[in-house]
Design a protein around this motif. Sequence first.
Motif, PDB file in Angstrom:
ATOM      1  N   LEU A 262      10.975  28.828   0.927  1.00 11.55           N
ATOM      2  CA  LEU A 262       9.702  29.397   1.362  1.00 11.55           C
ATOM      3  C   LEU A 262       9.317  30.658   0.604  1.00 11.55           C
ATOM      4  O   LEU A 262       8.133  30.911   0.367  1.00 11.55           O
ATOM      5  CB  LEU A 262       9.733  29.673   2.870  1.00 11.55           C
ATOM      6  CG  LEU A 262       9.948  28.437   3.761  1.00 11.55           C
ATOM      7  CD1 LEU A 262       9.764  28.803   5.224  1.00 11.55           C
ATOM      8  CD2 LEU A 262       9.025  27.296   3.363  1.00 11.55           C
ATOM      9  N   LYS A 263      10.286  31.466   0.197  1.00  7.51           N
ATOM     10  CA  LYS A 263       9.941  32.691  -0.523  1.00  7.51           C
ATOM     11  C   LYS A 263       9.406  32.396  -1.927  1.00  7.51           C
ATOM     12  O   LYS A 263       8.830  33.277  -2.563  1.00  7.51           O
ATOM     13  CB  LYS A 263      11.144  33.620  -0.603  1.00  7.51           C
ATOM     14  CG  LYS A 263      12.288  33.150  -1.475  1.00  7.51           C
ATOM     15  CD  LYS A 263      13.395  34.200  -1.523  1.00  7.51           C
ATOM     16  CE  LYS A 263      14.516  33.795  -2.485  1.00  7.51           C
ATOM     17  NZ  LYS A 263      15.576  34.839  -2.535  1.00  7.51           N
ATOM     18  N   SER A 264       9.600  31.146  -2.391  1.00  9.56           N
ATOM     19  CA  SER A 264       9.089  30.754  -3.704  1.00  9.56           C
ATOM     20  C   SER A 264       7.708  30.113  -3.630  1.00  9.56           C
ATOM     21  O   SER A 264       7.075  29.882  -4.659  1.00  9.56           O
ATOM     22  CB  SER A 264      10.060  29.777  -4.378  1.00  9.56           C
ATOM     23  OG  SER A 264      11.331  30.366  -4.565  1.00  9.56           O
ATOM     24  N   PHE A 265       7.250  29.785  -2.429  1.00  8.56           N
ATOM     25  CA  PHE A 265       5.925  29.207  -2.241  1.00  8.56           C
ATOM     26  C   PHE A 265       4.880  30.299  -2.083  1.00  8.56           C
ATOM     27  O   PHE A 265       5.179  31.421  -1.649  1.00  8.56           O
ATOM     28  CB  PHE A 265       5.882  28.346  -0.974  1.00  8.56           C
ATOM     29  CG  PHE A 265       6.497  26.979  -1.114  1.00  8.56           C
ATOM     30  CD1 PHE A 265       6.129  26.130  -2.138  1.00  8.56           C
ATOM     31  CD2 PHE A 265       7.435  26.540  -0.195  1.00  8.56           C
ATOM     32  CE1 PHE A 265       6.697  24.863  -2.252  1.00  8.56           C
ATOM     33  CE2 PHE A 265       7.998  25.283  -0.287  1.00  8.56           C
ATOM     34  CZ  PHE A 265       7.628  24.440  -1.330  1.00  8.56           C
ATOM     35  N   GLY A 266       3.642  29.944  -2.393  1.00  7.63           N
ATOM     36  CA  GLY A 266       2.481  30.758  -2.039  1.00  7.63           C
ATOM     37  C   GLY A 266       1.681  30.022  -0.983  1.00  7.63           C
ATOM     38  O   GLY A 266       2.158  29.039  -0.382  1.00  7.63           O
ATOM     39  N   ASP A 267       0.446  30.441  -0.801  1.00  2.99           N
ATOM     40  CA  ASP A 267      -0.380  29.818   0.229  1.00  2.99           C
ATOM     41  C   ASP A 267      -0.743  28.376  -0.085  1.00  2.99           C
ATOM     42  O   ASP A 267      -1.284  27.677   0.768  1.00  2.99           O
ATOM     43  CB  ASP A 267      -1.656  30.642   0.435  1.00  2.99           C
ATOM     44  CG  ASP A 267      -1.396  31.935   1.203  1.00  2.99           C
ATOM     45  OD1 ASP A 267      -0.389  31.987   1.936  1.00  2.99           O
ATOM     46  OD2 ASP A 267      -2.186  32.886   1.061  1.00  2.99           O
ATOM     47  N   GLU A 268      -0.462  27.933  -1.320  1.00  2.00           N
ATOM     48  CA  GLU A 268      -0.738  26.543  -1.656  1.00  2.00           C
ATOM     49  C   GLU A 268       0.045  25.570  -0.771  1.00  2.00           C
ATOM     50  O   GLU A 268      -0.357  24.427  -0.569  1.00  2.00           O
ATOM     51  CB  GLU A 268      -0.398  26.259  -3.130  1.00  2.00           C
ATOM     52  CG  GLU A 268       1.072  26.208  -3.477  1.00  2.00           C
ATOM     53  CD  GLU A 268       1.705  27.568  -3.699  1.00  2.00           C
ATOM     54  OE1 GLU A 268       2.928  27.638  -3.897  1.00  2.00           O
ATOM     55  OE2 GLU A 268       0.950  28.572  -3.678  1.00  2.00           O
ATOM     56  N   ALA A 269       1.164  26.024  -0.199  1.00  2.00           N
ATOM     57  CA  ALA A 269       1.980  25.144   0.634  1.00  2.00           C
ATOM     58  C   ALA A 269       1.680  25.303   2.123  1.00  2.00           C
ATOM     59  O   ALA A 269       2.153  24.498   2.931  1.00  2.00           O
ATOM     60  CB  ALA A 269       3.460  25.413   0.382  1.00  2.00           C
ATOM     61  N   ALA A 270       0.908  26.309   2.498  1.00  2.00           N
ATOM     62  CA  ALA A 270       0.621  26.555   3.912  1.00  2.00           C
ATOM     63  C   ALA A 270      -0.079  25.344   4.526  1.00  2.00           C
ATOM     64  O   ALA A 270      -0.935  24.714   3.904  1.00  2.00           O
ATOM     65  CB  ALA A 270      -0.239  27.805   4.058  1.00  2.00           C
ATOM     66  N   GLY A 271       0.322  25.031   5.745  1.00  2.00           N
ATOM     67  CA  GLY A 271      -0.253  23.895   6.451  1.00  2.00           C
ATOM     68  C   GLY A 271       0.554  22.625   6.344  1.00  2.00           C
ATOM     69  O   GLY A 271       0.293  21.656   7.075  1.00  2.00           O
ATOM     70  N   ALA A 272       1.533  22.587   5.443  1.00  2.00           N
ATOM     71  CA  ALA A 272       2.340  21.375   5.268  1.00  2.00           C
ATOM     72  C   ALA A 272       3.115  21.049   6.547  1.00  2.00           C
ATOM     73  O   ALA A 272       3.627  21.941   7.231  1.00  2.00           O
ATOM     74  CB  ALA A 272       3.301  21.547   4.103  1.00  2.00           C
ATOM     75  N   ILE A 273       3.210  19.776   6.841  1.00  2.00           N
ATOM     76  CA  ILE A 273       3.974  19.282   7.985  1.00  2.00           C
ATOM     77  C   ILE A 273       5.239  18.610   7.456  1.00  2.00           C
ATOM     78  O   ILE A 273       5.171  17.736   6.583  1.00  2.00           O
ATOM     79  CB  ILE A 273       3.155  18.270   8.810  1.00  2.00           C
ATOM     80  CG1 ILE A 273       1.866  18.897   9.343  1.00  2.00           C
ATOM     81  CG2 ILE A 273       3.994  17.715   9.955  1.00  2.00           C
ATOM     82  CD1 ILE A 273       2.087  19.995  10.365  1.00  2.00           C
ATOM     83  N   SER A 274       6.382  19.016   7.968  1.00  2.00           N
ATOM     84  CA  SER A 274       7.643  18.428   7.512  1.00  2.00           C
ATOM     85  C   SER A 274       8.522  18.056   8.699  1.00  2.00           C
ATOM     86  O   SER A 274       8.316  18.531   9.817  1.00  2.00           O
ATOM     87  CB  SER A 274       8.393  19.398   6.592  1.00  2.00           C
ATOM     88  OG  SER A 274       8.767  20.573   7.296  1.00  2.00           O
ATOM     89  N   ALA A 275       9.486  17.215   8.426  1.00  2.00           N
ATOM     90  CA  ALA A 275      10.488  16.844   9.430  1.00  2.00           C
ATOM     91  C   ALA A 275      11.854  17.197   8.895  1.00  2.00           C
ATOM     92  O   ALA A 275      12.176  16.885   7.744  1.00  2.00           O
ATOM     93  CB  ALA A 275      10.418  15.356   9.747  1.00  2.00           C
ATOM     94  N   ALA A 276      12.669  17.851   9.704  1.00  2.00           N
ATOM     95  CA  ALA A 276      13.977  18.320   9.243  1.00  2.00           C
ATOM     96  C   ALA A 276      14.976  18.289  10.389  1.00  2.00           C
ATOM     97  O   ALA A 276      14.618  18.460  11.554  1.00  2.00           O
ATOM     98  CB  ALA A 276      13.864  19.730   8.687  1.00  2.00           C
TER      99      ALA A 276
END
Length: 411
Positions: A262-276
Amino acid sequence: MAWTLDRRQFLAGTAAASALPWAPAIAEDAGVRIGLLTVKTGPLAQGGLQMEQGFTVFLKQRNMSLAGRKVELTVADTGGNPAGAKTKAQELVERDHVDFIVGPLAAFELLAITTYVEQAKVPMLSLAAADDMTQRRPNAFFVRASATSSQCCHPLADYAAKEMKLKRATTISEDFAFGYEQAGGFQRAFEDNGGVIVKKLWPPLNTADFTPFLAQLADVDGIWNGFAGSNPIKFNQQYAELGLKAKYPILGGWTAYDDALLKSFGDEAAGAISAAWYSSDLDTPSNKQLVADMVKDYGNIPGGYAAGMYIAGMIIEAALHKTGGTTADKDALIAALRGVALTDTPRGAFRFDRLGNVIGNVFIRKLERKDGKLVNTIVKTYRDVSQFWTYDEKQYLAQPVYSRDYPPLKS
């Protein structure tokens, strides 16, 4: 690389400790020998680094001692390829005489060593998610406390169809087994809920420019991706730069939006839905301690790679308590490992099925910016998820393993 609490002492002995000719008898007071197979180079190295960090944090918390025995850890770099994994596994077994192997990271590495490790009767606890390790070609000396490749993608597809109301989707993931099995799990459960997979895209593992693949996205209302290592960073940047984020909501497997990235992402990834199967915001005592120590020692929150190795340490510890600290009887040792059921772990409560794969919770997360930081927030928990999802085990195993072409497209 090898490091121990004190120098390794092998005592002379002539009786064989296993059925294999290279395994000498070694006194139990020599310590518990654990070999970590990880990746330090290439696109998967970021996950490999976290694996080593998570296991190191666990051992430091235990003062390098489990069930009253000192721990001797040997760390081996597989190079992220099958040949390297096999060479390093052989060294751990034949030169270092390990009692346990933790790792490797990738499914193609695991498949390269599974027969050898099973014949050596060395219990292996791995994050590598190859479905058939606990399905059609099970390894009797294998335990997996994370998930199969498809295990988190079944509930994610259920969520996409029922909660997000998606009807048509395209999948995109690296062109290797982990990608195939993730995408296959998502496809099957999505289609079983009335959805349609329009296209499946397979960029090579070392792809730098995803534009030719992204140009093929059309006539859908959602995109699922299963990228791993550092590839999610490049993919999400290019996805946003082409204006696709505004058009199609994006979903991902656990590696695509792993907390450590997450510290390598910017706002381009905001909103993504994931399963973990792991989320750093899970409120358990052991997870809070893991997060605190990872931040203190390494300056980053743990993701699934670190948490998975930390949990592997917890399983080994619990099994050693069951055996009274002994590792000599390999059949009793693997039985003890598979009999472990824990309540307070960084992923929550879990147990193992008859094939050595975990039954535990899967978390649906939304990537959001809070207090200036990107964080995954749990929005739904699917409890006690099996590798077979809601399907009948016998019928599931009678079908082919998920692959590049299975299930076939219906559109």
